[in-house]
Design an enzyme around this catalytic site. Structure first.
Site, PDB file in Angstrom:
ATOM      1  N   GLU A 190     -35.650  97.523  75.226  1.00 28.35           N
ATOM      2  CA  GLU A 190     -35.346  98.728  75.999  1.00 28.35           C
ATOM      3  C   GLU A 190     -33.956  99.282  75.662  1.00 28.35           C
ATOM      4  OE1 GLU A 190     -36.522  95.885  77.098  1.00 28.35           O
ATOM      5  OE2 GLU A 190     -37.979  96.126  78.712  1.00 28.35           O
TER       6      GLU A 190
ATOM      7  N   SER B 166     -35.376 101.001  50.014  1.00 32.82           N
ATOM      8  CA  SER B 166     -36.132 101.692  51.055  1.00 32.82           C
ATOM      9  C   SER B 166     -35.651 103.128  51.195  1.00 32.82           C
ATOM     10  CB  SER B 166     -35.982 100.967  52.382  1.00 32.82           C
ATOM     11  OG  SER B 166     -34.632 100.853  52.730  1.00 32.82           O
TER      12      SER B 166
ATOM     13  N   ASP C 230     -34.055  90.999  46.095  1.00 23.85           N
ATOM     14  CA  ASP C 230     -32.944  91.106  47.041  1.00 23.85           C
ATOM     15  C   ASP C 230     -32.544  89.744  47.588  1.00 23.85           C
ATOM     16  OD1 ASP C 230     -32.847  93.894  46.928  1.00 23.85           O
ATOM     17  OD2 ASP C 230     -34.374  94.113  48.480  1.00 23.85           O
TER      18      ASP C 230
ATOM     19  N   HIS D 278     -29.656  92.312  45.002  1.00 24.71           N
ATOM     20  CA  HIS D 278     -28.843  93.110  45.918  1.00 24.71           C
ATOM     21  C   HIS D 278     -28.345  92.219  47.047  1.00 24.71           C
ATOM     22  CE1 HIS D 278     -27.602  96.090  48.829  1.00 24.71           C
ATOM     23  NE2 HIS D 278     -28.423  95.536  49.690  1.00 24.71           N
TER      24      HIS D 278
ATOM     25  N   GLU E  84     -23.145  95.639  48.944  1.00 22.39           N
ATOM     26  CA  GLU E  84     -22.506  96.442  49.976  1.00 22.39           C
ATOM     27  C   GLU E  84     -21.004  96.326  49.743  1.00 22.39           C
ATOM     28  OE1 GLU E  84     -23.338  95.718  54.103  1.00 22.39           O
ATOM     29  OE2 GLU E  84     -21.368  96.452  54.661  1.00 22.39           O
TER      30      GLU E  84
ATOM     31  N   HIS F 170     -24.899 102.694  57.021  1.00 18.67           N
ATOM     32  CA  HIS F 170     -25.114 102.371  58.436  1.00 18.67           C
ATOM     33  C   HIS F 170     -24.790 103.558  59.324  1.00 18.67           C
ATOM     34  CE1 HIS F 170     -24.458  98.528  56.397  1.00 18.67           C
ATOM     35  NE2 HIS F 170     -25.454  98.145  57.176  1.00 18.67           N
TER      36      HIS F 170
HETATM   37  N1  GLN Z   1     -34.516  96.584  49.379  1.00 18.94           N
HETATM   38  C1  GLN Z   1     -34.115  96.531  50.758  1.00 18.94           C
HETATM   39  C2  GLN Z   1     -34.026  97.932  51.330  1.00 18.94           C
HETATM   40  O1  GLN Z   1     -33.636  98.806  50.642  1.00 18.94           O
HETATM   41  C3  GLN Z   1     -32.795  95.835  50.920  1.00 18.94           C
HETATM   42  C4  GLN Z   1     -32.380  95.756  52.361  1.00 18.94           C
HETATM   43  C5  GLN Z   1     -31.160  94.909  52.600  1.00 18.94           C
HETATM   44  O2  GLN Z   1     -30.435  94.576  51.724  1.00 18.94           O
HETATM   45  N2  GLN Z   1     -30.895  94.557  53.822  1.00 18.94           N
HETATM   46  O3  GLN Z   1     -34.313  98.169  52.485  1.00 18.94           O
HETATM   47 ZN    ZN Z   2     -28.410  95.588  51.679  1.00 20.69          ZN
END
Ligand code: GLN
Ligand code: ZN
Length: 756
Positions: free
Chosen positions: A19, A433, A599, A642, A666, A695
């Site tokens: 929620e 994604s 990943d 990644h 990142e 983010h």
């Molecule tokens: N390949 C995933 C995406 O792009 C990687 C996500 C992640 O590193 N948390 O969503």
């Molecule tokens: Zn990531």
């Protein structure tokens, strides 16, 4: 047996049905007011307190609730809020969210504070920032408000705060001043909070200092002592009893100090704290309570009472039984709410699980020594839960060194790949994604519920993939992705396609802010019975002449984001998953996919908190597990990986040893600090440090990205640099994504013409 007291360190707060997440999202969109959001928050708190009260927990925490993160709450409580957020002139709640996830609107444009991994969990906190002008002083009253709110419900709670040592340890210092320069002010602020809490009627204060379970240097130890040598007395003067709560490990470096500082309660972790029992043998203050963290706050398996009782018995050899409080090993934030919300799994399975609410019962059972409960538990653990999978066990037994060694060596492969792909310098790509719009989620739900057929679902996703490929082509990206529309979550998706996993419907756990994950549970030996991603990737590649990356999640991340088994080692579980993913890699390759990204977002997640254990307990199997996945591909197949969410500076050598061809990281939220580390080790893998923060909804300008790229090529040979966002784009809106990526491509083009 005496009935003991029970204590909980923290309780889930997102809501049984998430929620809080939905309310926050509505608030961000302006659909509900701040007051309405506050009411949902109050409801979440009430639920947690009442559950704990009903189950008979003696010491129930308050102030463990947060709208985003407890470290950020502490920063606001202590007035540690950078001026750039205050300047926006927003309401207190909006300022808070601006610091948490950035702000871009009429009133200004500021980035979020960096987000960091919370110790060895999958929870993330917001890094406080102190500069030389920061005036640390008590500014808020959240702990007092929460305490009073519970009291109005008839529940006398223990206000829980993150301690000054941990707060100052986690903070970032932008000027000359360091933690020690803020100690006096911090002591004053905590003493004032204590005064207010005591005036409101509190009898205990619980101060969490998880940073004490890390390696503590002499200087840090002095800092810790300086804080509590004065604070404990100040708090006692208010009439409060002081609990020093630690978790996520043992406090071997400061135990001597802790027992000498006059705390009324000391909370130790007996689940992850390898040396907690040993430390206890060196003595424990005669008049203090030991809060014994014996119920695992991080995993979802039911506690084996016989084993726990043996542990409690050995604790009671050292501390008088009446002074032992039975506690969770850490906050229950890291587990879902309740097994009762699971309707699909059979009771044969559910009987083995204990989520937060069931753990409350475990605490009470252990504290009371209830014989009926003990009997039921004994029967459960006497049974056979799962049998080994012979093929998997054999395959593991037959692995040899060659299975972990890709040939030829990376630099030789690089030449081959350059010929094959002929990519421009500074190639552009994304992490995988694309925005998961309401429509995408609705299609998945409809398919799951059976309201659309498999054909309809496949059609829908194929259309999305085609659209996504066309979009990327029009934006001008070099290496494309299919968009991951079929995936709700990068781990759950693979877990659900492999045998050996068990899935819950509602077992959500907070990851950062209001984002939750639903970790699958490793139930038995893991294996792959059919391809998991090949059809989607092959379709995506058929839509374009540009290379499309096959997208997989690596074994270490799958394991780290699952609830692991407790009956076999993590290494064994990781290698089982690696074999399954290896089959998928080889299937993708034989179906014409030339670039495969595996990943390992969470590789660092389970790195032991103490450096001395990094290799022996973890990296020595985690890195090989990744190598096992791709060692058998052809030289011309390009392997990407990644990583995100944390600092990698200290393990870059190990990351290079994963032997991928390209890695995207990142980086933008931590100010590209990583670059120095990469430079220092002459990092060999080609690398795409993220050029903007995904983010946040803000759109980075071309100039801003060009600026970031300049910083990158100042440290990394420009031939090795890729250009990409920080992470996947699934949580972002479509418009901001398109605009951001256009700017990214434009920035790469501008730089190519400048420097090549
Ligand atoms: N390949 C995933 C995406 O792009 C990687 C996500 C992640 O590193 N948390 O969503
Ligand atoms: Zn990531």
């Amino acid at each position: 047996m005496t009935v003991k007291k029970t204590s909980v360190i923290g309780f889930p707060r997102i809501g049984r049905k998430r929620e809080l997440k939905f309310a926050c999202e509505k608030f961000f969109k302006g659909e509900i007011s701040g007051d309405e959001l506050q009411r949902v928050g109050a409801e979440m708190r009430r639920y947690g307190w009442q559950r704990q009260q009903e189950r008979g927990i003696s010491l129930i925490p308050s102030n463990d609730f947060s709208f985003y993160d407890n470290v950020l709450d502490t920063a606001f409580l202590l007035g540690v809020v950078p001026e750039r957020y205050r300047q926006l002139g927003l309401s207190e709640l909006e300022t808070y969210f601006a610091a948490a996830h950035g702000y871009q609107g009429e009133k200004g444009d500021v980035k979020a504070l960096p987000m960091k991994k919370w110790f060895n969990t999958n929870y993330h906190y917001i890094e406080p920032e102190l500069d030389d002008d920061t005036v640390l002083r008590l500014q808020g009253d959240k702990p007092v408000r929460d305490y009073a709110e519970a009291k109005a419900l008839g529940i006398d709670t223990v206000p829980a705060l993150i301690g000054a040592y941990t707060f100052l340890h986690l903070a970032r210092y932008c000027g000359q001043k360091r933690a020690a320069d803020f100690v006096e002010a911090a002591v004053e602020a905590y003493a004032q909070i204590g005064g207010q809490l005591a005036a409101a009627g509190a009898s205990w204060i619980s101060i969490a200092e998880p940073a004490l379970v890390l390696d503590v240097t002499a200087e840090e130890r002095a800092l810790f002592k300086a804080i509590y040598a004065s604070l404990v007395g100040r708090l006692h003067a208010t009439g409060l009893k002081v609990l020093l709560q630690t978790y996520f490990g043992d406090i071997r470096d400061v135990y001597r100090d802790v027992v000498a500082l006059g705390f009324d309660g000391i909370g130790l972790d007996f689940v992850e704290g390898q040396k907690s029992l040993e430390l206890l043998q060196t003595g424990f203050p005669k008049d203090a309570l030991l809060f014994a963290g014996v119920v695992n706050g991080k995993n979802i398996w039911r506690a084996d009472y016989a084993q726990k009782n043996a542990l409690i018995a050995s604790i009671e050899q050292l501390v008088a039984p009446e002074r032992v409080v039975i506690s969770t090993s850490c906050s229950l934030l890291h587990v879902p709410y309740t097994v009762a919300a699971e309707e699909r799994l059979s009771t044969d399975i559910l009987d083995y699980f204990a989520f937060a609410e069931e753990k409350l019962t475990e605490l009470v059972d252990l504290a009371s020594g209830d014989t009926a409960a003990l009997g039921r538990n004994k029967t459960l653990f006497a049974g056979v839960r799962t049998v080994p999978h012979a093929d998997v066990r054999n395959a593991l037994a037959q692995l040899s060194e060659a299975d972990f060694e890709r040939t030829p060596a990376r630099l030789a492969r690089r030449q081959v790949q350059k010929e094959v792909f002929r990519l421009p310098a500074l190639p552009t790509t994304t992490i995988g994604s694309f925005p998961q719009t309401a429509e995408v989620r609705a299609a998945r739900t409809a398919f799951r519920k059976g309201t659309i057929s498999r054909e309809q679902y496949i059609d829908f996703n194929r259309n999305k993939i085609l659209e996504c490929i066309k979009l990327q082509e029009s934006i001008g990206l070099d290496v494309l992705v299919h968009g991951e529309f079929e995936r709700n979550d990068m781990v759950e998706y693979f877990g659900s396609k492999m045998d050996g996993y068990v899935f819950t419907q509602n077992a959500w756990v907070q990851s950062y802010g209001t984002r939750c994950v639903k970790p699958p549970i490793v139930w038995g030996d893991v294996s792959r019975s059919a391809p998991m991603t090949v059809d989607w990737s092959v379709f995506a590649q058929s839509c374009t002449n540009k290379p499309v990356k096959g997208m997989l999640t690596g074994p270490v991340t799958i394991l780290n984001w699952s609830f692991p088994r407790e009956d076999i080692s993590l290494k064994e579980q990781a290698l089982q998953i690696a074999l399954a993913i290896r089959d998928e890699v080889l299937d993708l390759e034989s179906n014409g996919i030339r670039i495969i990204q595996i990943d390992e977002a969470a590789l660092r997640e389970k790195l032991p908190l103490r450096k001395s254990c990094w290799h022996s307990d973890y990296l020595d199997w985690a890195i090989p597990a990744f190598r096992l996945v791709h060692a058998k591909v052809k030289p011309e197949t390009q392997i990407h990986t990644h990583m995100c969410y944390s600092e990698f500076g200290d393990i870059v050598r190990d990351i290079d040893a994963m032997d991928a061809d390209v890695i995207t990281f990142e980086a933008s939220r931590s100010d590209l600090k990583l670059l120095d580390a990469l430079k220092a080790v002459q990092f060999e893998t080609e690398v795409g440090p993220g050029v903007y923060d995904i983010h946040s909804p803000r759109v980075p300008s071309v100039d801003e990205i060009v600026g970031v790229l300049h910083k990158i090529i100042a440290k990394i040979p420009k031939e090795n640099v890729w250009v990409n966002p920080d992470c996947g784009l699934k949580t972002r809106g479509e418009q901001e994504t398109t605009q951001s990526l256009k700017n990214l491509v434009e920035a790469a083009k501008r730089l190519r013409s400048e420097v090549f």
